[in-house]
Design a protein around this motif. Structure first.
Motif, PDB file in Angstrom:
ATOM      1  N   GLU A 160      29.482  31.755  -7.223  1.00  0.00           N
ATOM      2  CA  GLU A 160      29.296  32.965  -6.440  1.00  0.00           C
ATOM      3  C   GLU A 160      30.417  33.143  -5.410  1.00  0.00           C
ATOM      4  O   GLU A 160      30.987  32.170  -4.910  1.00  0.00           O
ATOM      5  CB  GLU A 160      27.946  32.922  -5.704  1.00  0.00           C
ATOM      6  N   ILE A 161      30.690  34.385  -5.076  1.00  0.00           N
ATOM      7  CA  ILE A 161      31.675  34.710  -4.040  1.00  0.00           C
ATOM      8  C   ILE A 161      30.987  34.635  -2.686  1.00  0.00           C
ATOM      9  O   ILE A 161      29.962  35.269  -2.462  1.00  0.00           O
ATOM     10  CB  ILE A 161      32.273  36.110  -4.258  1.00  0.00           C
ATOM     11  N   ARG A 162      31.573  33.860  -1.776  1.00  0.00           N
ATOM     12  CA  ARG A 162      31.033  33.712  -0.438  1.00  0.00           C
ATOM     13  C   ARG A 162      32.113  34.030   0.579  1.00  0.00           C
ATOM     14  O   ARG A 162      33.192  33.447   0.558  1.00  0.00           O
ATOM     15  CB  ARG A 162      30.526  32.285  -0.233  1.00  0.00           C
ATOM     16  N   TRP A 163      31.829  34.963   1.471  1.00  0.00           N
ATOM     17  CA  TRP A 163      32.794  35.420   2.454  1.00  0.00           C
ATOM     18  C   TRP A 163      32.460  34.864   3.832  1.00  0.00           C
ATOM     19  O   TRP A 163      31.302  34.557   4.144  1.00  0.00           O
ATOM     20  CB  TRP A 163      32.840  36.940   2.525  1.00  0.00           C
ATOM     21  N   ALA A 164      33.485  34.746   4.668  1.00  0.00           N
ATOM     22  CA  ALA A 164      33.306  34.372   6.074  1.00  0.00           C
ATOM     23  C   ALA A 164      34.295  35.173   6.899  1.00  0.00           C
ATOM     24  O   ALA A 164      35.399  35.487   6.434  1.00  0.00           O
ATOM     25  CB  ALA A 164      33.536  32.878   6.276  1.00  0.00           C
TER      26      ALA A 164
END
Length: 443
Positions: free
Chosen positions: A374-378
């Motif tokens: 999954e793509i996880r952004w911060a």
């Protein structure tokens, strides 16, 4: 003795030998100055050997926000219902905060205050605020009887005994169960996530109850979400899992699994420093007088390794900082303090947490994300700070705010969840930025 060896064996002139000695003697003075500068620059970098916990854990900007939050809550307590203005109700965010009473500490009120203080009417209208008192007997929480709770929240959530096994939840409130804490905390998170899902906003913001939000968190979060959506489309992906509003730099040091990369580039730098003067001497014969072999050996074999060592000693956060903006963070992003989830991902997350039944939200989420790539952004810099030093599991491990921290060894894992850059925020600059955004209509 060194000069006598240098002159006959290397063919250096007397002047060249003096230059070598001057270089050799000048460098220690220069290196000491660099170390002094490094100590100042890296004192808040937990990956640096110059890290100074006596300063790094000071709540500099957080203290300002806590004062602003306290004033905001006081006004809310003294205001009438008609004075609490929220504007038309077309929220874009459901913002959920679950809280339980902590022995000897109370962060919940300040958390709510920092997220609401300074918002314009339009910004507040974009938020549906659910405050969840996660006690089978809500009167056990000190906020339950306080006026601000009902004046500021759009919904005060309590357990619905007709929907859940209230006796089982009550059994999880014992001191023994709190120490483990893996079942009730997960249940509460899922319960609140479900409540936010029912509001049907585009995004759900899930917060812990011991946070401080910076002034202007709302418009920065909106901008970060816009960037995450755009970058996801550019990647050709259909969706992303979450946007992280908080992380600690504690886990962004020189990671051991990358040591070969560090070694390769270190050797490359040493070779570069050695080869450049050698090449220069080939094209300029006069360079031999000020670039003798011994000078090259000293610079590449002694000075350069010392400078490389100082580079690593200053810490990765200092030397290779994360650029401001929204970036993927598939690793080392701890923990579950502040997540933003797209509404479309809520059903599967609720299903995940319900099926697991027991576990930590951050661990389960990361395992799920890793398995599915999954793509996880911060967002950098961090928009919120974790200020909780009293565990919600009933363990008495608090360090009083007036006690100066002398070493990281004094801190628990919970207390190390700290964003060091957050405390360097300029309160006046952030307020000016926020005011400018509000004048533009929140764009």
């Amino acid at each position: 003795m060194l000069l006598n060896r240098l002159v006959p064996t290397s063919g250096l002139s007397a002047i060249s030998s003096v230059q070598v000695l001057r270089t050799f003697l000048f460098f220690p003075f220069f290196y000491v100055l660099l170390i002094m500068a490094a100590r100042r620059q890296s004192s808040r970098d937990p990956s640096s050997i110059f890290f100074d916990p006596t300063k790094a854990y000071d709540p500099v900007y957080s203290a300002i926000r806590l004062e602003q939050a306290a004033s905001f809550i006081d006004k809310a307590n003294n205001a009438t219902e008609s004075q609490i203005q929220r504007g038309p109700r077309q929220p874009k965010f459901c913002l959920g905060i679950a809280t339980i009473a902590r022995k000897g500490a109370s962060y919940f009120q300040a958390t709510v205050g920092t997220f609401l203080e300074g918002l314009s009417e339009e910004e507040r209208a974009d938020i549906h605020l659910i405050l969840f008192i996660a006690h089978t007997d809500p009167s056990q929480h000190p906020a339950y009887t306080e006026p601000w709770l009902y004046k500021l929240a759009d919904e005060v959530l309590l357990y619905n005994a007709s929907e859940i096994d209230i006796d089982h939840i009550r059994s999880l409130e014992t001191n023994e169960a709190k120490i483990a804490g893996r079942e009730k905390a997960l249940f509460d998170y899922t319960y609140l996530l479900n409540a936010c899902a029912n509001i049907d906003t585009p995004y759900v913001i899930m917060l812990e109850d011991d946070l401080v939000a910076l002034d202007g968190w709302y418009h920065r979060t909106k901008a970060a979400l816009s960037s995450a959506e755009e970058q996801t489309r550019e990647m050709g992906a259909a969706n992303w899992l979450y946007l992280r509003l908080f992380y600690t730099e504690e886990y962004f040091g020189w990671n051991g699994e990358e040591w070969l990369t560090y070694l390769f580039f270190s050797i490359l730098v040493v070779c570069f420093v050695a080869c450049v003067p050698l090449v220069l001497r080939q094209f300029n014969h006069h360079a031999r007088s000020f670039l003798p072999n011994m000078t090259i050996i000293i610079w590449s074999g002694i000075f350069t390794p010392l400078l490389i060592g100082l580079f690593f000693a200053m810490g990765r956060v200092t030397m290779l900082p994360r650029a401001n903006g929204v970036h993927q963070m598939p690793r080392f992003g701890c923990c579950s303090q502040a997540f933003v989830f797209p509404q479309s991902r809520i059903p599967e997350l609720v299903g995940l947490y319900t099926s697991k039944h027991i576990g930590y939200v951050d661990v389960l989420t990361e395992e799920y994300a890793n398995a599915r790539n999954e793509i996880r952004w911060a967002v950098t810099p961090s928009i919120v700070q974790h200020v909780g030093r009293k565990s919600s599991k009933g363990v008495d491990n608090d360090i009083s705010s007036h006690v100066k921290i002398k070493s990281k060894a004094e801190l628990t894992v919970v207390e190390k969840l700290w964003n060091f850059e957050f405390e360097m925020n300029d309160a006046e600059a952030l307020r000016a930025e926020h005011d400018a955004v509000k004048q533009r209509g929140g764009s």
